[in-house]
Design a protein around this motif. Structure first.
Motif, PDB file in Angstrom:
ATOM      1  N   PHE A   1       0.859  -1.387   0.076  1.00  0.00           N
ATOM      2  CA  PHE A   1      -0.379   0.041   0.161  1.00  0.00           C
ATOM      3  C   PHE A   1       1.355   1.181   0.107  1.00  0.00           C
ATOM      4  CE2 PHE A   1       0.387  -2.188   4.115  1.00  0.00           C
ATOM      5  CZ  PHE A   1       0.692  -1.479   4.823  1.00  0.00           C
TER       6      PHE A   1
ATOM      7  N   GLU B   1       3.867   1.942   1.596  1.00  0.00           N
ATOM      8  CA  GLU B   1       4.840   2.013   2.614  1.00  0.00           C
ATOM      9  C   GLU B   1       6.169   1.437   2.828  1.00  0.00           C
ATOM     10  OE1 GLU B   1       2.562   2.236   7.098  1.00  0.00           O
ATOM     11  OE2 GLU B   1       4.794   0.754   7.093  1.00  0.00           O
TER      12      GLU B   1
ATOM     13  N   ALA C   1      12.867   5.340  10.136  1.00  0.00           N
ATOM     14  CA  ALA C   1      11.754   5.992   9.829  1.00  0.00           C
ATOM     15  C   ALA C   1      10.896   5.449   8.782  1.00  0.00           C
ATOM     16  CB  ALA C   1      12.250   7.268   8.849  1.00  0.00           C
ATOM     17  N   THR C   2       9.417   5.522   8.440  1.00  0.00           N
ATOM     18  CA  THR C   2       8.498   5.159   7.853  1.00  0.00           C
ATOM     19  C   THR C   2       7.847   6.786   7.037  1.00  0.00           C
ATOM     20  OG1 THR C   2       7.605   3.747   9.726  1.00  0.00           O
ATOM     21  CG2 THR C   2       5.970   4.248   7.792  1.00  0.00           C
ATOM     22  N   TYR C   3       7.864   5.988   5.509  1.00  0.00           N
ATOM     23  CA  TYR C   3       7.442   7.487   4.840  1.00  0.00           C
ATOM     24  C   TYR C   3       6.551   6.617   3.888  1.00  0.00           C
ATOM     25  CZ  TYR C   3      12.297   8.158   5.303  1.00  0.00           C
ATOM     26  OH  TYR C   3      13.222   8.633   5.791  1.00  0.00           O
ATOM     27  N   GLN C   4       5.595   7.400   3.443  1.00  0.00           N
ATOM     28  CA  GLN C   4       4.970   7.243   2.719  1.00  0.00           C
ATOM     29  C   GLN C   4       5.419   7.570   0.732  1.00  0.00           C
ATOM     30  OE1 GLN C   4       1.428   5.122   3.196  1.00  0.00           O
ATOM     31  NE2 GLN C   4       0.710   5.744   1.848  1.00  0.00           N
ATOM     32  N   ALA C   5       4.978   6.404   0.612  1.00  0.00           N
ATOM     33  CA  ALA C   5       5.406   6.445  -0.984  1.00  0.00           C
ATOM     34  C   ALA C   5       4.646   6.024  -1.964  1.00  0.00           C
ATOM     35  CB  ALA C   5       6.510   4.938  -1.354  1.00  0.00           C
ATOM     36  N   PRO C   6       5.482   6.241  -3.446  1.00  0.00           N
ATOM     37  CA  PRO C   6       4.025   6.140  -4.573  1.00  0.00           C
ATOM     38  C   PRO C   6       3.521   4.600  -4.922  1.00  0.00           C
ATOM     39  CG  PRO C   6       5.061   7.615  -5.612  1.00  0.00           C
ATOM     40  CD  PRO C   6       5.857   7.152  -3.417  1.00  0.00           C
ATOM     41  N   ARG C   7       2.748   4.042  -4.802  1.00  0.00           N
ATOM     42  CA  ARG C   7       2.399   2.643  -5.038  1.00  0.00           C
ATOM     43  C   ARG C   7       3.183   2.431  -6.616  1.00  0.00           C
ATOM     44  NH1 ARG C   7      -2.159  -0.913  -3.673  1.00  0.00           N
ATOM     45  NH2 ARG C   7      -3.042  -0.171  -2.735  1.00  0.00           N
TER      46      ARG C   7
ATOM     47  N   PHE D   1      16.998  11.821   3.781  1.00  0.00           N
ATOM     48  CA  PHE D   1      15.702  11.757   3.474  1.00  0.00           C
ATOM     49  C   PHE D   1      15.697  11.286   1.977  1.00  0.00           C
ATOM     50  CE2 PHE D   1      11.615  12.678   1.997  1.00  0.00           C
ATOM     51  CZ  PHE D   1      10.688  12.868   3.114  1.00  0.00           C
ATOM     52  N   PRO D   2      15.368   9.835   2.001  1.00  0.00           N
ATOM     53  CA  PRO D   2      15.289   8.692   0.190  1.00  0.00           C
ATOM     54  C   PRO D   2      15.049   9.763  -0.153  1.00  0.00           C
ATOM     55  CG  PRO D   2      13.723   7.538   1.787  1.00  0.00           C
ATOM     56  CD  PRO D   2      14.217   9.534   2.980  1.00  0.00           C
TER      57      PRO D   2
ATOM     58  N   ASP E   1       2.342  10.612  -6.697  1.00  0.00           N
ATOM     59  CA  ASP E   1       1.484   9.973  -6.674  1.00  0.00           C
ATOM     60  C   ASP E   1       1.123   9.060  -5.319  1.00  0.00           C
ATOM     61  OD1 ASP E   1      -2.067   9.071  -6.904  1.00  0.00           O
ATOM     62  OD2 ASP E   1      -1.485   7.942  -8.562  1.00  0.00           O
TER      63      ASP E   1
ATOM     64  N   LEU F   1       7.029  10.964   2.127  1.00  0.00           N
ATOM     65  CA  LEU F   1       6.050  11.253   3.121  1.00  0.00           C
ATOM     66  C   LEU F   1       7.192  10.781   4.327  1.00  0.00           C
ATOM     67  CD1 LEU F   1       2.091  12.597   2.685  1.00  0.00           C
ATOM     68  CD2 LEU F   1       3.856  14.208   2.182  1.00  0.00           C
TER      69      LEU F   1
END
Lengths: 310, 319
Positions: free
Chosen positions: A18, A20, A33-39, A75-76, B163, B200
C-alpha cells in the motif's frame, strides 16, 4: 512485501503493497523512519562485481510508466532515470505499457523483450529482479500474479519462459534469491513449503527441498560450491522456523540455518536465535545479499538476526 | 451532504468557511455572517496569494467562481472570465484525463463524481500544485489520492510528480505546503516531506496513542510545523510547534518530544449569543492560519438545554 538491503549504509528497506516504505538500521533492527511512497513496482538490480549489495528501482504504474532509482542516504530520494544501464549496451527502459528489455541497446531494439504491466495470460506485474552478467544483462526474472503467481525468466535471444512448476502456491519476490558461480547464476525460489534450486542459463532444476511438517521455511539462498567450508557441490541455505512451548507454556519461535548440497548432504546446521512469539506460517523474511543478516517479520514481531560467517 | 465542510480560508482578518449549502465568514471580532451556496462544488481550489491572503475558487458545474470576502464580512462569488475558467478547467480535466486516467475515469463512471481539493503555491520550485482526489467531503479520515503536479514544459510532458494513497479528512483536508515542504495528516498522524522527493516521512513518536492530528500548518520556510492534536480519551486539545528539520534530513530524533519548540493556548473570539465551549471537550480544530497565529475550530456548548454548534476563531498564544 519486499526487503532490499543497503549494506554500505547499514540499512534494510521494506516496501509494503500500500505504498509504505520503512527503513531499518542494521544490525540492531531499529526502525529509523516510515515513509508513504507512491504505489510502484519494485525492481531489484544485482550488479556484476558487487554481489554483496543491490540496487532498488521503482517503476511507476501510471498511465505513462517511468523509472526512478531509490537512494536512501538521508531523506530518501527518487531519481528519475531514462533507464537502468548495464554493462555493454543493455538497458531496461520504461515503455508505454510497462518495461522493455533492450538486451543489445537501442541499436538493436528489435531484439528487445516487452514486459507489460498487465497481461491477459499471466496477470499483472508484481516485481522484477535484474541480474547483470560480466558482459551485459544476464537474465531478468519477472514475478506476475493473477489467481496464481508465476515467475518468468527472460534471457537474451530466447522466448520468455515461465519457471516450470513454480508459482501455484505463491511466490514472493523476497523468496527469489541469487548467487554467482563463475559466469553462471544459481537461483533459489521459495514456494511456501518447498525450496527449489535452479541454475541459469537454462533454468535446469538442481534440487527440491521439502520442509518437515513441524518446520516453516522463512528464507533460502543458493550456496555455490566452495563457498562454505568443504562444500564440494552447489547447494542451498535454508532458514527454518520451529515453534516450541516455553516452560511457562508460552510459544517461542526458534530459527535455524541449514546448509546442504544437491546430494542433500547437510554441511551446516545451527541455531540463529529465537523470539517470544509463534512463527507465522508464511513469514516475510530475507537474508541479506552478503549473507550476514536475516530479517524476519510477522504480525507480532520484526527481528534482525546475525548469520554465522564462515 | 448538506453542511459538509469544504475548507477554511484566511483572507486578511476575515475567515471564510465554505460548506455545502452556505459560506460562513467570521470577522476579527468573531461575528459570523452566513451567505447561501446553492450547489455542491466538484472542485475546491485554495491558492496562497500573499502571506495573509488565500484565494478560494469553487468549481460548480462547469463554472469557476472566486469567493471573496469584503471587509464587512459580506461574501461575493465572482464568476471568473472565460479565459481564466478555461485555464482552471484544463487543470481539472488533466487531473481526470491524464493521470492514471484508466483508473480514475473508471471510478468516475462508477461513483458518479470525483471531487478534488487543490492547493496551489506561488513557489517557483516544482511541483506547484497538490491535488487530493476523493469521493465526497468527509469529516472523518477516508481514502484519497494525493497527486503532486508540476508544470509541463511541453504538452506531451507528464506533469505528475508523485501519486500517494492517503487516509485523510477530505472536508477541509489537513494538508499544507510551504517553503518547498509538504505536510499531510495521514492515518491520523503527521507526515512531511520535501515536495520534490515525492515521499512523506512519518513524524513518529510525536503524538500520544490516543491523539489524532486535526489541523497542521507549516511556517513560511517549511522548517517548523504547528499542529492541533485532539485526544480521543477526553484529554483535550494540544497545539504544538515542532522543529521538523531532523525528519526532513532523514534522521528523525531519538526523542521526538524534544523537537517540540512551543505549545499554544487558545484565546477564543466567540460569535455573539453562543455559550462558551469547554475547551477540553467541545472544540474540534480544522485549520491553523498560515502565520500560525489563529485556529479555526468547530465548537459547541449548551445553554438552557439547547446545544449550540458554531465555528470559532481563536488566537494562538505560544508559550
Amino acid at each position: 512485501m519486499t526487503d532490499i538491503f543497503f549494506p554500505e549504509q547499514g540499512l534494510c528497506v521494506t516496501m509494503r503493497g500500500f505504498g509504505e516504505l520503512s527503513i531499518w538500521e542494521l544490525p540492531n533492527g531499529v526502525l529509523r523512519a516510515t515513509y508513504q511512497a507512491p504505489r510502484v513496482i519494485p525492481i531489484r538490480v544485482h550488479r556484476w562485481g558487487n554481489t554483496d549489495a543491490e540496487e532498488l528501482w521503482f517503476l511507476s504504474n501510471e498511465a505513462k510508466p517511468s523509472l526512478s532509482r531509490v537512494y536512501v542516504t538521508g531523506f530518501p530520494s527518487l531519481a528519475a532515470e531514462e533507464g537502468i544501464v548495464f554493462s555493454g549496451e543493455a538497458r531496461i527502459v520504461p515503455a508505454q505499457d510497462g518495461l522493455r528489455i533492450l538486451w543489445e541497446g537501442w541499436q538493436r531494439a528489435k531484439a528487445a523483450h516487452r514486459v507489460p504491466l498487465s497481461d491477459p495470460y499471466t496477470g499483472r506485474l508484481e516485481g522484477v529482479v535484474a541480474i547483470e552478467g560480466s558482459n551485459g544483462l544476464q537474465a531478468v526474472l519477472v514475478l506476475r500474479s493473477w489467481y496464481r503467481r508465476c515467475l518468468m525468466l527472460y534471457e537474451r535471444g530466447k522466448r520468455p519462459v515461465v519457471f516450470p512448476e513454480v508459482g501455484a502456491n505463491g511466490v514472493e519476490i523476497n523468496g527469489v534469491e541469487i548467487a554467482r558461480r563463475e559466469q553462471d547464476v544459481l537461483l533459489s525460489v521459495i514456494e511456501k513449503r518447498e525450496v527449489r534450486l535452479f541454475i541459469l542459463p537454462g533454468w535446469k532444476s538442481l534440487l527440491k527441498f521439502k520442509a518437515e511438517p513441524s518446520d516453516i521455511i522463512c528464507a533460502a539462498f543458493p550456496v555455490p560450491a566452495g563457498a562454505w567450508r568443504e562444500m564440494q557441490k552447489d547447494g542451498i541455505g535454508v532458514i527454518l522456523a520451529r515453534s516450541e512451548k516455553s516452560e511457562e507454556g508460552k510459544p517461542r519461535a526458534y530459527f535455524a540455518l541449514r546448509i546442504f548440497d544437491i546430494d542433500e548432504r547437510t554441511v551446516l546446521e545451527m541455531q540463529i536465535g529465537s523470539v517470544d512469539a509463534s512463527p507465522d506460517p508464511q513469514p516475510y523474511a530475507r537474508v541479506s545479499p552478503d549473507r550476514r543478516f536475516l530479517v524476519v517479520e510477522s504480525p507480532y514481531f520484526r527481528q534482525v538476526f546475525r548469520l554465522p560467517s564462515e | 451532504m448538506a453542511g459538509a465542510l469544504l475548507d477554511v480560508v484566511f483572507q486578511e482578518s476575515i475567515v471564510l468557511i465554505p460548506q455545502i449549502g452556505k459560506i460562513v465568514s467570521i470577522d476579527p471580532d468573531g461575528k459570523d455572517r452566513i451567505s447561501p451556496l446553492m450547489d455542491s462544488p466538484g472542485m475546491v481550489i485554495r491558492e496562497k496569494k500573499t502571506s495573509t491572503y488565500e484565494a478560494l475558487l469553487l468549481r460548480i458545474g462547469n463554472t469557476l467562481y472566486e469567493v471573496k470576502s469584503e471587509p464587512d464580512g459580506l461574501v461575493l462569488l465572482n464568476e471568473l472570465d472565460s479565459s481564466h475558467v478555461r485555464a482552471h478547467i484544463q487543470t481539472g480535466t488533466r487531473v481526470e484525463m491524464r493521470f492514471g486516467f484508466e483508473r480514475i475515469s473508471a471510478s468516475i463512471a462508477s461513483l458518479g463524481m470525483v471531487h478534488a481539493h487543490i492547493l496551489r503555491v506561488p513557489d517557483p520550485s516544482e511541483p506547484r500544485t497538490f491535488c487530493l482526489l476523493f469521493d465526497s467531503y468527509s469529516p472523518k479520515p477516508t481514502k484519497a489520492r494525493l497527486l503532486f503536479l508540476g508544470a509541463p514544459v511541453e504538452a506531451t510532458d507528464n506533469p505528475l510528480r508523485a501519486d500517494l494513497e492517503v487516509w485523510t479528512r477530505t472536508g477541509c483536508p489537513p494538508i499544507d505546503v510551504q517553503g518547498g515542504v509538504i505536510a499531510v495528516a495521514h492515518k491520523s498522524s503527521i507526515w512531511v516531506g520535501p515536495k520534490e522527493s515525492g515521499l512523506l516521512i512519518h513524524l513518529e513518536g510525536l503524538l500520544e496513542g490516543h491523539e489524532s492530528a486535526e489541523a497542521i500548518a507549516l511556517d513560511e520556510d517549511g522548517k517548523t510545523l504547528a499542529c492541533a492534536l485532539l485526544s480521543h480519551h477526553g484529554k483535550g486539545l494540544r497545539i504544538l510547534r515542532v522543529d521538523i528539520q531532523p525528519w526532513l534530513n532523514g534522521y528523525p530524533p531519538r526523542d521526538p518530544k524534544r523537537a517540540v519548540l512551543a505549545m499554544a493556548e487558545l484565546n477564543p473570539r466567540l460569535p455573539s449569543g453562543v455559550p462558551e465551549p469547554d475547551l477540553k471537550r467541545d472544540v474540534h480544530p480544522y485549520r491553523i492560519s498560515p502565520q500560525l497565529d489563529r485556529l479555526v475550530a468547530k465548537a459547541s456548548g449548551i445553554r438552557e438545554g439547547r446545544i449550540f454548534e458554531y465555528f470559532m476563531v481563536a488566537d494562538l498564544v505560544w508559550k
